[in-house]
Scaffold this active site. Structure first.
Site, PDB file in Angstrom:
ATOM      1  CD  GLU A   1       0.091  -1.090   3.254  1.00  0.00           C
ATOM      2  OE1 GLU A   1       0.057  -2.179   2.849  1.00  0.00           O
ATOM      3  OE2 GLU A   1       0.198  -1.060   4.610  1.00  0.00           O
ATOM      4  CG  ASN A   2       4.543   1.289  -1.781  1.00  0.00           C
ATOM      5  OD1 ASN A   2       5.354   0.774  -0.867  1.00  0.00           O
ATOM      6  ND2 ASN A   2       4.238   0.578  -2.940  1.00  0.00           N
TER       7      ASN A   2
ATOM      8  CD  GLU B   1      -2.777  -3.544  -0.378  1.00  0.00           C
ATOM      9  OE1 GLU B   1      -1.947  -2.711   0.064  1.00  0.00           O
ATOM     10  OE2 GLU B   1      -2.719  -4.670  -0.405  1.00  0.00           O
TER      11      GLU B   1
HETATM   12 ZN   LIG Z   1      -2.579  -4.520   4.399  1.00  0.00          ZN
END
Ligand SMILES: [Zn+2]
Ligand SMILES: *[C@@H]1O[C@H](CO)[C@@H](O)[C@H](O)[C@H]1NC(C)=O
Ligand SMILES: *[C@@H]1O[C@H](CO)[C@@H](O)[C@H](O)[C@H]1NC(C)=O
Ligand SMILES: *[C@@H]1O[C@H](CO)[C@@H](O)[C@H](O)[C@H]1NC(C)=O
EC number: 3.4.11.-
Length: 961
Positions: free
Chosen positions: A348-349, A382
């Site tokens: 999840e940047n 995400e």
């Molecule tokens: Zn996660």
């Protein structure tokens, strides 16, 4: 974490690959979910430093502590990096770069301790860094600099002291390897049209940002990042924020492009990302007020429209979460990129989410509906982190469960908004709650939350990424949201996000905000504060079984353990008692919720008269199992066989699953559990069938090498025949697929279980389809949903010709989801020589990608013929496998549970113990816990079989008569 006897996260894949029999059911979901919860697992292969805990205690010097001192606080970084996408003169892929960090001094010190790992720093006057003062401060001279390998620090010792309140600038230049190790700044290789291509990408979570640039690499050390990337003409550079400037220039005599990005928001190092590739994107911005959404992938994949589905759901999911959190999306853009070689499922940047191709790309021609479901779930997961996790970040990794458990819960809410006809929220039962139950019913489980000081080293941090954090976290947060009701849960959430935006929190901060929301809601009465209720679920491991005696109304609770004689050594301040919310119904009518706050209590309304039945834990909204007095069980069975639809869908699955697990724990008779499957001949719905299959698969793993197998097959053939006939009739004899999303899953179960048990006509069907494809390889007419089943079955019943054909198709596949199905099917052969050859292929990255090696071995082990071969293979090559995949990889621990999933004899237990002893010096890394669990499970199975095997055999014989 094993599958087999116990339900687990990997059962799905086990099911698919059940040897020749090919219980290929969950196909779609198989691979889908096999990596699903491993979203952030990493492989580590960096030798001695991260292998095993050091034997000698480290000193008390600050540079020997794994946590940074609280003397300095970063403000912003200026980072410039130049990855080379081709090898240098020494045959290496490298990146070069420079990084400056502005920090303020909070406490006087003569030390700068900053994370830095595997970077080759340039010397300035014999020092690894330069220090200057900012805003008029003067910096003391550097006395010396050195690396502290074990703690992964660069230490800068000063001749004078840094002064509180003053700001300084630490500058470094460096060179690093752009290795293919899936950590930090690394490279991914793939082939397109016969040309090898290289992508430079990042995976910083949890502790790899330090491998890309020197940084204060802890989640609470938030800062602003000014990022510049230098890259070759013809490539595109991406990072967390939008690019603001690109120019062409020459560096070192080479033409390059310099891309400068907007400064990021204040954020943690583990969320930093950059990518350099020749990828392209698909985008849609209908409203200028909307955030810019782009889906990036290989040019060919985008050209074929494989990004379109992800694109179509992203904007709705973002809108959903904005509303749910009452907080706008914090960034101005959302990039999501699919990578050919990516160890985790997704990461999840902030603003640049990275995915495995199978988690983002959907090809309507070849992808199954399960592939589609995986995409909507993972994207939702995400994107949920963009707020919960990224905007507000937990202070330290010990609270990872809250971050991941939360996303694993709300992923279903976001996905449901994007695909409202799928009833996807119900599936949390199958993919999180049952999965959590499986590991949490062992004494080797652990509490969700642990103390900050218990989690220090990178290996300890990686271990937090496990089923308990993700799935139990999701289960208890869902329970909380259910008893608070969703509006109140969301209200507390939004004030929490508001207070801690761009900062850090601990789990009790969330309890505080939820409690405040409760107090503002006069009609909501809780028996205790949110803290007191929830702490029992997060600070002690395990969960209760609630027993309801409908003769007396007596309701009692007990810690549920799969192995009833196992000794719980871990103390609990709450004595393994919980505050339990009980939603329930009487003869199909919902009743008022009760709370069980003691060991036992009499609830008069639960005392029922003849003919009525009680069903507790409606929709399994609570994280516990339920048992009843024998009479109530009988009445429930009667209801199931007369009119099962009176019992809610989820609870039909629950009755099956609770009964089988209570029988495993010797709390109820196994014949009672087996009897819950009798009504299945009437069942057409996916969730109960799936729950049944998982439990039956456990029985297959126990019995597919024994005399029980025949009668069991005969019984199941009888049970699945009506489902098979049903789908034959609604699909014009398998010419189409049913319209309903969940009906499509049921159809897969019908086909796979029918073929597995030998329902007449099934194997012929799959064989014909596959033959047609072999004759015309460019024209695969097998419906994507059914492919896993058909492939697996064709391979199982075929020979080397089918295998080699499938291998060829696998190597040629351009859609990742298709490749996954083909690869899984290859493990279905019954030919030992083909299985052994396939095992050898897993050691050759040109044949089987590194990211797929352990899951391939696991798949082979789930085949009854392949199991002993895989076990021998792993034992013989343990040292190598450990070196390649050992530390920190989630798939590595599933390898252990996969290869031991059939173990149920004393002989096998001894082998396992021998293996444990033989390799004590090499170690087991992130598989350590899985190994302990394997031993525990094997022991439990041996004992259980002694007591139950005869009854199981007799019951199946009596049913097939
Ligand atoms: Zn996660
Ligand atoms: C209720 O059941 C529990 C557990 O079986 C038992 O210990 C308790 O004495 C029972 N209470 C009553 C009032 O029967
Ligand atoms: C149970 O779940 C179904 C379907 O998801 C839903 O319609 C129903 O309202 C739920 N019941 C309760 C008591 O939560
Ligand atoms: C389970 O039930 C069967 C059939 O009713 C019976 O023969 C058997 O003894 C029971 N087993 C146990 C452990 O109670």
């Amino acid at each position: 974490m094993g599958k087999g006897f116990y339900i687990s996260k990997h059962l799905a894949i086990a099911a698919v690959l059940l040897a020749a029999a090919a219980l290929a059911t969950i196909v779609a979901l198989s691979i889908v979910y096999s990596k699903e919860k491993a979203k952030k697992s990493h492989q580590v292969s960096d030798g001695p430093t991260s292998r095993m805990p050091p034997t000698t205690p480290l000193s008390n010097e600050p540079w020997d502590k794994y946590r940074l001192p609280n003397t300095l606080k970063p403000q912003f970084y200026n980072i410039s990096l130049w990855p080379r996408l081709s090898i240098d003169a020494k045959g290496m892929y490298v990146f070069t770069g420079s990084s400056g960090v502005a920090f303020t001094c909070e406490k006087e010190t003569d030390l700068i301790i900053i994370h830095c790992h595997k970077l080759n720093l340039t010397l300035f006057d014999g020092r690894h860094a330069k220090l200057t003062g900012m805003q008029g401060a003067t910096a003391p001279a550097i006395k010396k600099t050195w690396f502290q390998l074990e703690t992964q620090y660069l230490v800068v010792q000063l001749k004078g002291r840094l002064k509180p309140g003053k700001a300084y600038w630490l500058y470094t230049e460096f060179r690093g390897e752009l290795a293919d190790d899936l950590q930090g700044f690394y490279r991914s290789e793939y082939e397109e049209d016969g040309v090898k291509k290289v992508v430079a990408i990042t995976q910083m979570q949890a502790t790899y940002a330090r491998k890309a640039f020197p940084c204060f690499d802890e989640p609470a050390m938030k800062a602003i990042f000014h990022i510049t990337l230098i890259h070759e003409p013809g490539t595109i550079a991406l990072s967390n924020s939008r690019d603001v400037d690109t120019e062409s220039l020459q560096m070192d005599g080479i033409d390059v492009i310099k891309t400068v990005f907007e400064p990021t928001k204040t954020m943690s190092t583990y969320l930093v990302a950059f990518v350099v590739s020749d990828f392209t994107y698909t985008s849609k911005q209908t409203d200028s007020k909307d955030v810019m959404v782009r889906i990036w992938a290989r040019q060919k994949a985008i050209g074929e429209g494989q990004g379109d589905y992800a694109l179509s759901i992203t904007q709705p999911i973002l809108k959903f979460f904005e509303k749910y959190y009452s907080t706008n999306y914090p960034l101005s853009k959302s990039d999501q990129i699919a990578l050919p070689d990516f160890n985790a499922g997704a990461m999840e940047n902030w603003g640049l989410v990275t995915y495995r191709e199978t988690s983002l790309l959907y090809d309507p021609k070849t992808s199954a509906n399960g592939n589609k479901q995986r995409i909507v779930i993972v994207v939702s997961h995400e994107l949920a982190h963009m707020w919960f996790g990224n905007l507000v970040t937990l202070k330290w990794w010990n609270d990872l469960w809250l971050n991941e458990g939360f996303a694993s819960y709300v992923e279903y809410l976001g996905a449901d908004y994007a695909e409202p006809t799928w009833n996807i929220k119900d599936q949390i039962i199958l993919y999180d709650i049952y999965r959590a139950f499986a590991v949490d019913s062992l004494v080797s489980s652990h509490p969700l939350s642990c103390k900050e000081e218990e989690v220090n080293k990178p290996a300890e941090i990686s271990q937090m990424f496990n089923t308990i954090s993700y799935s139990k976290g999701a289960a208890v947060l869902r329970m909380l949201s259910e008893f608070l009701t969703e509006p109140i849960f969301a209200k507390g959430l939004s004030t929490y996000l508001n207070q801690f935006a761009y900062g850090n929190s601990v789990y009790s901060d969330l309890w505080d905000h939820l409690q405040k929301a409760v107090e503002k809601t006069p009609h909501l009465k809780l028996p205790h504060r949110v803290h007191d209720i929830m702490n029992r679920w997060i600070l002690q491991m395990g969960f209760p079984v609630v027993t309801i005696d409908t003769q007396t109304g007596n309701v009692s609770q007990k810690h549920f353990l799969l192995e009833p004689n196992s000794v719980v050594e871990r103390p609990s301040e709450f004595n393994y008692e919980w505050f339990i919310p009980i939603k329930w119904m009487k003869k199909g009518v919902e009743q008022d919720q009760l709370w069980l706050l003691q060991k036992s209590a009499v609830h008069k309304p639960m005392k029922v008269s003849r003919g009525d039945w009680v069903l507790a834990n409606t929709n399994v909204s609570g994280y516990y199992r339920v048992n009843y007095d024998p009479e109530n069980w009988e009445r429930l069975l009667k209801q199931l066989s007369s009119n099962h639809q009176v019992i809610p869908l989820i609870n039909r699955a629950q009755i099956l699953d609770d009964a089988f697990n209570l029988a495993r724990a010797s709390i109820i008779n196994i014949t009672l559990a087996l009897r819950t499957t009798k009504y299945l001949s009437l069942e057409r719905e996916y969730i109960p069938w799936e729950a049944a299959l998982r439990n039956l698969n456990s029985l297959f793993l126990l019995f597919d090498r024994s005399e029980v197998y025949g009668p069991m097959q005969a019984y199941l053939r009888k049970q699945v025949k009506p489902l098979f006939d049903h789908f034959a009739s609604v699909t014009e004899n398998w010419a189409t697929v049913p319209p309903g999303h969940n009906d499509q899953f049921s159809q897969i179960i019908a086909l796979s279980l029918a073929c597995k048990t030998g329902v007449q006509g099934c194997r012929e069907l799959t064989k014909t389809w596959f033959r047609q494809w072999m004759q015309d390889p460019n024209n695969n007419e097998i419906h994507p949903n059914l492919r896993s089943t058909v492939y697996c079955y064709a391979i199982a019943t075929g020979g080397v010709e089918e295998w080699d054909f499938t291998w060829k198709m696998f190597k040629k596949a351009t859609v990742a989801a298709e490749a996954v199905k083909l690869r899984a099917a290859l493990s279905c052969t019954r030919e030992p020589w083909l299985l052994n050859r396939f095992l050898e292929y897993t050691l050759d990255p040109n044949k089987i990608r590194k990211q797929d090696a352990t899951s391939t071995i696991g798949a082979i082990a789930s085949n009854v013929v392949g199991q002993p071969l895989a076990w021998n293979f792993v034992r013989a090559r343990w040292e190598y496998l450990f070196k390649e995949y050992g530390v920190g990889s989630f798939s590595f621990s599933s390898l252990i549970s996969d290869i031991t999933s059939r173990f149920c004899t004393t002989f096998e237990l001894n082998q396992l113990k021998q293996f444990q002893m033989d390799n004590a010096d090499v170690g087991f890394g992130s598989g350590t816990q899985a190994l302990h669990q394997a031993v525990e499970k094997t022991k439990a199975k041996i004992k259980w079989l002694e007591e139950n095997k005869k009854q199981v055999l007799q019951w199946f014989i009596s049913q097939s008569a």
